[in-house]
Design an enzyme around this catalytic site. Structure first.
Site, PDB file in Angstrom:
ATOM      1  N   GLU A  22      13.723  42.911  23.747  1.00 32.27           N
ATOM      2  CA  GLU A  22      14.431  43.865  24.630  1.00 32.27           C
ATOM      3  C   GLU A  22      13.736  43.997  25.997  1.00 32.27           C
ATOM      4  O   GLU A  22      13.681  45.067  26.591  1.00 32.27           O
ATOM      5  CB  GLU A  22      14.649  45.201  23.932  1.00 32.27           C
ATOM      6  CG  GLU A  22      15.515  45.007  22.684  1.00 32.27           C
ATOM      7  CD  GLU A  22      16.390  46.168  22.286  1.00 32.27           C
ATOM      8  OE1 GLU A  22      16.606  47.070  23.097  1.00 32.27           O
ATOM      9  OE2 GLU A  22      16.887  46.122  21.138  1.00 32.27           O
TER      10      GLU A  22
ATOM     11  N   GLY B 227     -13.837  43.409   7.908  1.00 31.92           N
ATOM     12  CA  GLY B 227     -13.242  42.260   7.214  1.00 31.92           C
ATOM     13  C   GLY B 227     -11.986  42.648   6.440  1.00 31.92           C
ATOM     14  O   GLY B 227     -11.019  41.885   6.363  1.00 31.92           O
TER      15      GLY B 227
HETATM   16  C1  LIG Z   1      15.116  40.927  35.034  1.00 26.21           C
HETATM   17  C2  LIG Z   1      16.308  41.832  35.178  1.00 26.21           C
HETATM   18  C3  LIG Z   1      15.872  43.288  35.278  1.00 26.21           C
HETATM   19  C4  LIG Z   1      17.031  41.435  36.454  1.00 26.21           C
HETATM   20  O1  LIG Z   1      18.161  42.184  36.622  1.00 26.21           O
HETATM   21  P1  LIG Z   1      19.137  41.877  37.855  1.00 26.21           P
HETATM   22  O2  LIG Z   1      18.404  42.021  39.136  1.00 26.21           O
HETATM   23  O3  LIG Z   1      19.783  40.543  37.652  1.00 26.21           O
HETATM   24  O4  LIG Z   1      20.238  42.982  37.690  1.00 26.21           O
HETATM   25  P2  LIG Z   1      20.819  43.987  38.767  1.00 26.21           P
HETATM   26  O5  LIG Z   1      21.394  43.203  39.904  1.00 26.21           O
HETATM   27  O6  LIG Z   1      19.814  45.046  39.052  1.00 26.21           O
HETATM   28  O7  LIG Z   1      21.991  44.678  37.947  1.00 26.21           O
HETATM   29  C5  LIG Z   1      23.204  43.956  37.676  1.00 26.21           C
HETATM   30  C6  LIG Z   1      24.326  44.962  37.475  1.00 26.21           C
HETATM   31  O8  LIG Z   1      24.030  45.801  36.346  1.00 26.21           O
HETATM   32  C7  LIG Z   1      23.944  47.169  36.744  1.00 26.21           C
HETATM   33  N1  LIG Z   1      22.860  47.781  35.984  1.00 26.21           N
HETATM   34  C8  LIG Z   1      21.591  47.343  35.871  1.00 26.21           C
HETATM   35  N2  LIG Z   1      20.878  48.163  35.103  1.00 26.21           N
HETATM   36  C9  LIG Z   1      21.721  49.144  34.734  1.00 26.21           C
HETATM   37  C10 LIG Z   1      21.594  50.318  33.963  1.00 26.21           C
HETATM   38  N3  LIG Z   1      20.429  50.602  33.394  1.00 26.21           N
HETATM   39  N4  LIG Z   1      22.672  51.104  33.783  1.00 26.21           N
HETATM   40  C11 LIG Z   1      23.857  50.813  34.345  1.00 26.21           C
HETATM   41  N5  LIG Z   1      24.061  49.695  35.093  1.00 26.21           N
HETATM   42  C12 LIG Z   1      23.004  48.906  35.290  1.00 26.21           C
HETATM   43  C13 LIG Z   1      23.633  47.130  38.235  1.00 26.21           C
HETATM   44  O9  LIG Z   1      24.035  48.302  38.878  1.00 26.21           O
HETATM   45  C14 LIG Z   1      24.457  45.935  38.642  1.00 26.21           C
HETATM   46  O10 LIG Z   1      25.831  46.315  38.701  1.00 26.21           O
HETATM   47  P3  LIG Z   1      26.724  45.993  39.988  1.00 26.21           P
HETATM   48  O11 LIG Z   1      26.802  44.510  40.052  1.00 26.21           O
HETATM   49  O12 LIG Z   1      25.998  46.573  41.153  1.00 26.21           O
HETATM   50  O13 LIG Z   1      28.024  46.649  39.723  1.00 26.21           O
HETATM   51  C15 LIG Z   1      17.295  41.683  33.995  1.00 26.21           C
HETATM   52  O14 LIG Z   1      17.820  40.399  33.956  1.00 26.21           O
HETATM   53  C16 LIG Z   1      16.645  42.008  32.679  1.00 26.21           C
HETATM   54  O15 LIG Z   1      16.573  43.171  32.284  1.00 26.21           O
HETATM   55  N6  LIG Z   1      16.160  40.961  31.980  1.00 26.21           N
HETATM   56  C17 LIG Z   1      15.605  41.118  30.648  1.00 26.21           C
HETATM   57  C18 LIG Z   1      16.679  40.887  29.629  1.00 26.21           C
HETATM   58  C19 LIG Z   1      16.256  41.345  28.263  1.00 26.21           C
HETATM   59  O16 LIG Z   1      15.762  42.434  28.076  1.00 26.21           O
HETATM   60  N7  LIG Z   1      16.509  40.499  27.305  1.00 26.21           N
HETATM   61  C20 LIG Z   1      16.254  40.815  25.933  1.00 26.21           C
HETATM   62  C21 LIG Z   1      17.575  40.917  25.240  1.00 26.21           C
HETATM   63  S1  LIG Z   1      17.681  41.505  23.658  1.00 26.21           S
HETATM   64  C22 LIG Z   1      16.557  40.691  22.737  1.00 26.21           C
HETATM   65  O17 LIG Z   1      15.453  40.535  23.075  1.00 26.21           O
HETATM   66  C23 LIG Z   1      16.902  40.247  21.361  1.00 26.21           C
HETATM   67  C24 LIG Z   1      16.358  41.240  20.433  1.00 26.21           C
HETATM   68  S2  LIG Z   1      17.632  42.031  19.802  1.00 26.21           S
HETATM   69  O18 LIG Z   1      18.190  41.411  18.736  1.00 26.21           O
HETATM   70  O19 LIG Z   1      18.131  43.020  20.578  1.00 26.21           O
END
Ligand SMILES: CC(C)(COP(=O)(O)OP(=O)(O)OC[C@H]1O[C@@H](n2cnc3c(N)ncnc32)[C@H](O)[C@@H]1OP(=O)(O)O)[C@@H](O)C(=O)NCCC(=O)NCCSC(=O)CCS(=O)O
Length: 375
Positions: free
Chosen positions: A361, A338
């Site tokens: 994040e 509790g």
């Molecule tokens: C759900 C998702 C993982 C989907 O991602 P996508 O499939 O849309 O993205 P990709 O096509 O894989 O990548 C796009 C682009 O970015 C490059 N990329 C991806 N990851 C990396 C990396 N780690 N390092 C370097 N580059 C990266 C990838 O190569 C592509 O580049 P090109 O186009 O090929 O040049 C995604 O949408 C996702 O993670 N969603 C979750 C979002 C999230 O975490 N939101 C929370 C935000 S913050 C928050 O919560 C507020 C709290 S705070 O104040 O911080």
């Protein structure tokens, strides 16, 4: 994994600060929804605002493993404070360090890493969370300025921060390659704190909804090229997730310590409950799972420090650490019975604080998407 003597020294210094300056006040900050400015100044003086930022840019010049250690210790003192510091380190400082121009580093990274400013990261929107590519906030170029319009949601330090990195659409037709990243000082006209969220926990850090209304910033505040914003955001979230994993462990560690102390003192059936196997095994199990989560987190950090890919490992660390941490806090509550469920003891607060680590994040399901893709 072992820490180096230097990393142990950093851990001990931040642990001592957290025990003296965070932990004794955390319950009051929670109750009164206080943002602890004085404690932030102390953490800034310890180098916690820019742990991985090189010293020439005002940071501590350390690595991601050190950042994980620092965030675990701050979180062991107070969860909400560790969130604001985590966001400031990564994504905010990390983005400016990797993608910012030299002028942007001097103007923004140096004060952020030194703790003269606190940073926010504006990606999420009211209707866009996990599917981060579906943003609606726009940035329209007008001569030497961009004009930002839209709403950003769940923004850590959206009110108490002095600068925000905002991801907005510059070319709708280009999809994922049509977003850009901008530095927005929070005193810019049109940067409006629309509301402060009434959260379950983490009351010592503000979480705001930000309305950008005709918010005009100079072109030199764009980070990188037009179209790079999505990539910039996702790459920074990778490091941020190691930080959230470390925070989860710190919060849960404190809850576990409270439970162990309690179990050694509280007696039932003629002996301390610690000596009842049901209680002792439950706590042993919690300690083992927490250590496994810590090792996974440190491993992801070490990979990043070695310049090796760690997207999968960072996602695994966040998934496992945040879910383990909630379980450990629940065990702590169960141990106190509790008393675990009332605010006389800190475990209910820590349980409330740690819950969001499975959401911000990137939710646990987003981490699973990233892990599955890498299999
Ligand atoms: C759900 C998702 C993982 C989907 O991602 P996508 O499939 O849309 O993205 P990709 O096509 O894989 O990548 C796009 C682009 O970015 C490059 N990329 C991806 N990851 C990396 C990396 N780690 N390092 C370097 N580059 C990266 C990838 O190569 C592509 O580049 P090109 O186009 O090929 O040049 C995604 O949408 C996702 O993670 N969603 C979750 C979002 C999230 O975490 N939101 C929370 C935000 S913050 C928050 O919560 C507020 C709290 S705070 O104040 O911080």
């Amino acid at each position: 994994m072992l820490l180096s003597p230097d990393q142990e020294m950093i851990r001990d210094a931040v642990r001592a600060f957290a025990r003296e300056q965070l932990w004794p006040h955390a319950a009051r900050w929670d109750r009164e929804h206080t943002f602890p400015h004085e404690a932030h100044r102390g953490l800034a003086a310890l180098g916690c605002y820019g742990v991985c930022v090189p010293t020439e840019y005002g940071g501590a010049g350390l690595d991601y493993l050190s950042l994980a250690v620092v965030l675990e210790e701050i979180a062991a003192g107070d969860g909400g404070t560790s969130t604001a510091i985590s966001v400031n380190n990564c994504p905010v400082c990390a983005i400016l360090l990797r993608y910012g121009s030299e002028a942007q580093k001097q103007r923004w990274l140096v004060p952020l890493a030194q703790g003269q400013m606190l940073g926010a990261f504006c990606l999420t929107e009211p209707h866009v969370g996990s599917d981060a590519a579906a943003l609606r906030t726009t940035a329209r170029r007008e001569g030497d300025t961009y004009v930002l319009d839209g709403v950003k949601q769940f923004i850590t330090s959206g009110k108490n921060g002095q600068v925000a990195i905002v991801i907005a659409v510059t070319d709708k037709a280009a999809g994922k390659r049509g977003m850009s990243a901008f530095i927005v000082p929070t005193d810019t006209p049109g940067y409006i704190v629309a509301r402060l969220e009434d959260k379950v926990g983490q009351h010592s850090s503000d979480t705001a909804q930000i309305r950008l209304e005709n918010c005009r910033i100079p072109v030199e505040n764009r980070i990188g090229e037009e179209g790079e914003g999505y990539k910039i955001a996702l790459s920074a979230l990778e490091g941020g997730r190691i930080g959230i994993a470390a925070q989860s462990i710190g919060m849960a560690r404190s809850a576990l310590e409270v439970a162990i102390d309690y179990a050694k003192q509280r007696e039932s059936f003629g002996k301390p409950i610690w000596e009842h196997q049901a209680v002792g095994f439950r706590l042993a199990d919690a300690a083992a799972k927490l250590e496994a989560a810590r090792q996974l987190t440190w491993h992801a950090a070490a990979l990043r420090d070695a310049g090796r890919p760690c997207l999968k490992e960072a996602a695994m660390a966040k998934l496992i650490a945040s879910e383990t941490a909630e379980g450990v806090c629940s065990v702590a509550i169960q141990t106190l019975g509790g008393y675990g469920y009332v605010s006389d003891f800190p475990v209910e607060r820590i349980w409330r604080d740690v819950r969001v680590c499975q959401i911000y994040e990137g939710t646990s399901d987003v981490q699973k998407i990233l892990i599955q893709r890498a299999l």
